[in-house]
Design a protein around this motif. Structure first.
Motif, PDB file in Angstrom:
ATOM      1  N   GLY A   1       0.790  -1.258  -0.150  1.00 58.24           N
ATOM      2  CA  GLY A   1       0.030  -0.036   0.032  1.00 58.24           C
ATOM      3  C   GLY A   1       0.813   1.321  -0.055  1.00 58.24           C
ATOM      4  O   GLY A   1       0.248   2.298  -0.128  1.00 58.24           O
ATOM      5  N   GLN A   2       2.277   0.983  -0.353  1.00 60.20           N
ATOM      6  CA  GLN A   2       2.911   2.584  -0.009  1.00 60.20           C
ATOM      7  C   GLN A   2       2.822   3.146  -1.650  1.00 60.20           C
ATOM      8  O   GLN A   2       2.740   4.331  -1.387  1.00 60.20           O
ATOM      9  CB  GLN A   2       4.470   2.281   0.188  1.00 60.20           C
ATOM     10  CG  GLN A   2       4.646   1.714   1.472  1.00 60.20           C
ATOM     11  CD  GLN A   2       4.077   2.927   2.690  1.00 60.20           C
ATOM     12  OE1 GLN A   2       3.292   2.538   3.503  1.00 60.20           O
ATOM     13  NE2 GLN A   2       4.522   4.116   2.530  1.00 60.20           N
ATOM     14  N   ASN A   3       2.515   2.428  -2.733  1.00 55.22           N
ATOM     15  CA  ASN A   3       2.589   3.006  -3.929  1.00 55.22           C
ATOM     16  C   ASN A   3       1.365   2.214  -4.554  1.00 55.22           C
ATOM     17  O   ASN A   3       1.171   0.960  -4.442  1.00 55.22           O
ATOM     18  CB  ASN A   3       3.984   2.813  -4.614  1.00 55.22           C
ATOM     19  CG  ASN A   3       5.304   3.437  -4.113  1.00 55.22           C
ATOM     20  OD1 ASN A   3       5.208   4.616  -4.062  1.00 55.22           O
ATOM     21  ND2 ASN A   3       6.069   2.376  -3.445  1.00 55.22           N
ATOM     22  N   TRP A   4       0.780   2.951  -5.435  1.00 58.11           N
ATOM     23  CA  TRP A   4      -0.538   2.349  -6.242  1.00 58.11           C
ATOM     24  C   TRP A   4      -0.175   2.880  -7.546  1.00 58.11           C
ATOM     25  O   TRP A   4      -0.019   3.908  -7.849  1.00 58.11           O
ATOM     26  CB  TRP A   4      -1.679   3.160  -5.640  1.00 58.11           C
ATOM     27  CG  TRP A   4      -1.979   2.575  -4.290  1.00 58.11           C
ATOM     28  CD1 TRP A   4      -1.555   3.113  -3.109  1.00 58.11           C
ATOM     29  CD2 TRP A   4      -2.765   1.295  -3.778  1.00 58.11           C
ATOM     30  NE1 TRP A   4      -1.949   2.569  -1.974  1.00 58.11           N
ATOM     31  CE2 TRP A   4      -2.859   1.481  -2.459  1.00 58.11           C
ATOM     32  CE3 TRP A   4      -3.649   0.573  -4.467  1.00 58.11           C
ATOM     33  CZ2 TRP A   4      -3.442   0.374  -1.572  1.00 58.11           C
ATOM     34  CZ3 TRP A   4      -4.074  -0.592  -3.760  1.00 58.11           C
ATOM     35  CH2 TRP A   4      -3.940  -0.524  -2.019  1.00 58.11           C
ATOM     36  N   THR A   5      -0.405   1.684  -8.472  1.00 62.45           N
ATOM     37  CA  THR A   5      -0.557   2.134  -9.978  1.00 62.45           C
ATOM     38  C   THR A   5      -2.026   1.775 -10.647  1.00 62.45           C
ATOM     39  O   THR A   5      -2.737   0.901 -10.241  1.00 62.45           O
ATOM     40  CB  THR A   5       0.390   1.167 -10.684  1.00 62.45           C
ATOM     41  OG1 THR A   5       0.283  -0.042 -10.264  1.00 62.45           O
ATOM     42  CG2 THR A   5       1.829   1.341 -10.253  1.00 62.45           C
TER      43      THR A   5
END
Length: 181
Positions: free
Chosen positions: A144-148
């Motif tokens: 959940g730190q980065n979302w694409t």
């Protein structure tokens, strides 16, 4: 809709298989939208105007938690007993919050321009998906730190309201317009 002078947060609980549903929480406030329990005693409920409630006794009592931003929270989920996520937003922003202490404190992961996020699910503590208005669909592979953003065909003004994965290959997102992807 609703009248702010009379709107209530309400939580009902059954302990007899649905035979009765007494009200255990009934306080002034806009609607509650989602709840998640990490085990039978510990749970979090979220709703409009920044509402975050937490229970540590199976829902018998609920206490307010101060959010880092005031948004309409649509969904909450936990990947472990301590790590959880809230999604939502308002007319101009999409919002993702994260906790690493079971819901006592929340930090902002995303709070910026975009459509409201309505649903979130995780296959495991690292891999998850969230969905929202304007056919937004996002994926994380790092907890959940980065979302694409994922590609969705014909993504014109669909409102995704729920998402679930049954395994690594089979998942569904549903919403307005009657389409399943």
């Amino acid at each position: 809709g609703g009248n702010p002078a009379t709107a209530m947060h309400s939580i009902l609980k059954t302990t007899n298989g649905g035979g009765t549903w007494p009200v255990i929480y009934n306080q002034a406030g806009w609607g509650l939208k989602s709840r998640a329990f990490t085990e039978s005693l510990h749970g979090v409920a979220v709703g409009d105007t920044g509402t975050i409630l937490i229970t540590t006794n199976g829902g018998n009592t609920w206490n307010s938690v101060t959010p880092p931003v005031i948004r309409n929270f649509q969904a909450v989920t936990f990947t472990t007993a301590d790590t959880g996520f809230i999604v939502g937003g308002d007319s101009a922003n999409r919002t993702v919050l994260k906790t690493v202490d079971g819901g006592q404190n929340w930090s902002v992961i995303i709070d910026g321009p975009g459509s409201v996020l309505n649903a979130i699910t995780f296959l495991n503590p690292m891999k998850g998906y969230m969905a929202g208005d304007s056919a937004y669909l996002y994926k994380t592979i790092d907890g959940g730190q980065n979302w694409t953003q994922e590609f969705v065909p014909n993504n014109f003004y669909r409102r995704f309201t729920a998402i679930n994965f049954y395994n690594e290959s089979l998942g569904m997102v549903v919403g307005y317009d009657g389409y399943n992807y």
